[in-house]
Write a protein that holds these residues in place. Structure first.
Motif, PDB file in Angstrom:
ATOM      1  N   HIS A  90      -8.505   0.262  -4.168  1.00 51.21           N
ATOM      2  CA  HIS A  90      -8.131  -0.992  -3.518  1.00 51.21           C
ATOM      3  C   HIS A  90      -8.303  -2.080  -4.566  1.00 51.21           C
ATOM      4  O   HIS A  90      -9.392  -2.235  -5.137  1.00 51.21           O
ATOM      5  CB  HIS A  90      -8.996  -1.245  -2.296  1.00 51.21           C
ATOM      6  CG  HIS A  90      -9.055  -0.062  -1.373  1.00 51.21           C
ATOM      7  ND1 HIS A  90      -7.994   0.316  -0.580  1.00 51.21           N
ATOM      8  CD2 HIS A  90     -10.025   0.867  -1.178  1.00 51.21           C
ATOM      9  CE1 HIS A  90      -8.321   1.406   0.098  1.00 51.21           C
ATOM     10  NE2 HIS A  90      -9.545   1.762  -0.253  1.00 51.21           N
ATOM     11  N   ASP A  94       0.844  -1.199   0.000  1.00 49.15           N
ATOM     12  CA  ASP A  94       0.000   0.000   0.000  1.00 49.15           C
ATOM     13  C   ASP A  94       0.876   1.245   0.000  1.00 49.15           C
ATOM     14  O   ASP A  94       2.009   1.215   0.475  1.00 49.15           O
ATOM     15  CB  ASP A  94      -0.942   0.025   1.215  1.00 49.15           C
ATOM     16  CG  ASP A  94      -0.188   0.080   2.533  1.00 49.15           C
ATOM     17  OD1 ASP A  94       0.360   1.140   2.863  1.00 49.15           O
ATOM     18  OD2 ASP A  94      -0.140  -0.943   3.244  1.00 49.15           O
ATOM     19  N   SER A 126      -3.345  -1.270  -2.219  1.00 50.40           N
ATOM     20  CA  SER A 126      -4.134  -0.075  -1.927  1.00 50.40           C
ATOM     21  C   SER A 126      -3.306   1.169  -2.212  1.00 50.40           C
ATOM     22  O   SER A 126      -2.088   1.187  -1.999  1.00 50.40           O
ATOM     23  CB  SER A 126      -4.578  -0.048  -0.456  1.00 50.40           C
ATOM     24  OG  SER A 126      -5.548  -1.039  -0.200  1.00 50.40           O
TER      25      SER A 126
END
Length: 342
Positions: free
Chosen positions: A227, A167, A241
């Motif tokens: 996402h 992420d 993400s």
């Protein structure tokens, strides 16, 4: 039980790579690139190109670059320029890269290399046809920790790769006129920072076989958050993400059938890599940490050294980040943006 020993990174010697004479286009990320180049390699920037003449002159002076200009065409025609670093906003990348290639210059283009997979393919095809190197500036691919990870995967220490998690995102105040939020300027989380986790998943798992995305759009219509679940042809998956409206931890990891690895935050920059292998109750763990004083800690110099090495080898693409993969990553972003309606 013997301890786990990780392979060391296989690094190119910057002094062993023929120096190129660079022109840099843009004064944003270009300034960090030039500072790293001049501090850690024999590569030299000889010309700086940007729209604001006074500002460009000052930035060039500050970084020891004697010449600057606002005329890109003149810079590309300059016989003292071997390579061009395109460091302008995303929507300008395609045309500027194609112009550099047409002028016979090798070109390093900031990520994303273009706004879409179609435009990325136009750049890579032109470079292959002209016999010059075109490379996306995905500098993470050339970091020492990434080479350690490549060796860990190649040696099968993790077994079969099953899952990539990554992420990257920040909480950026909304301003419809700023580059990050403006669709005309290539705004949105995916093109700006989401490309990093997607690129990591691509390196480990290969091209996606299936993509499912959810997220949020900003009032301007760009993706504020995404996402993404990616299914790979080999059965592995990625959970990724990215965001412009939420600060994310910026960590990443690869889980395999025999172990897992964690890349410390921020995973895309020089940090540390921890590998754990073995069954529960008898695991072995080792960590490789980027040295604080041995070589560049900013990371860009590794990429520049690799670029010059590939030019010396006569390559038109990076073996660590091929043209087909560069286009594939943009195709993934295209699909995620389509699903979000960005």
């Amino acid at each position: 039980m013997t301890g786990l020993v990780l392979p060391g990174p296989r690094l190119l010697d910057p002094a062993g790579v023929p120096p190129l004479r660079w022109a840099v286009v843009g004064t944003g990320i270009g300034a960090a690139f030039v500072a790293s180049l001049h501090a850690h390699t024999p590569q030299r920037v000889v010309l700086w190109v940007a729209r604001d003449a006074a500002r460009t002159r000052e930035v060039a002076r500050r970084h020891g670059v004697e010449r600057s200009t606002t005329d890109l065409a003149a810079a590309l025609a300059d016989p003292e320029v071997d390579a061009v670093h395109v460091a302008t906003p995303h929507p300008l990348h395609r045309d500027q890269a194609l112009a550099a290639i047409a002028a016979g210059k090798h070109v390093l283009v900031e990520k994303p290399i273009a706004m879409t997979a179609v435009d990325a393919a136009a750049i890579t095809s032109a470079a292959a046809g002209a016999g010059v190197l075109a490379m996306e500036a995905m500098w993470t691919r050339y970091l020492p920790q990434t080479d350690v990870l490549r060796q860990v995967l190649a040696e099968g220490l993790l077994g079969e790769p099953r899952l990539v998690r990554a992420d990257l995102g920040s909480a950026v105040p909304y301003d419809a006129t700023s580059r990050l939020w403006n669709p005309d300027l290539g705004g949105g989380a995916l093109l700006d920072v989401g490309i990093y986790p997607i690129s990591l998943a691509s390196m480990v798992l290969g091209p996606p076989a299936a993509i499912t995305a959810t997220g949020r759009l900003a009032p301007s219509g760009v993706d504020a958050a995404a996402h993404v679940l990616i299914g790979a042809a080999g059965g592995g998956a990625a959970l990724l993400s990215t965001s412009l409206d939420t600060a994310l931890p910026a960590v990443a990891g690869v889980v395999g059938s025999e172990g897992h690895t964690e890349i410390a935050a921020p995973f895309y920059a020089p940090t540390a890599l921890t590998v754990t292998v073995g069954p529960e109750g008898s695991t072995r763990t080792a960590t490789w940490t980027h040295p604080p004083t041995d070589g560049p800690t900013d990371g860009y110099a590794y990429q520049a050294t690799a670029f010059a090495h590939y030019v010396a080898q006569g390559r038109v693409e990076s073996p660590l980040h091929t043209h087909s993969e560069t286009v594939s990553v943009l195709a993934t972003i295209d699909e995620v943006r389509r699903q979000l309606g960005a």
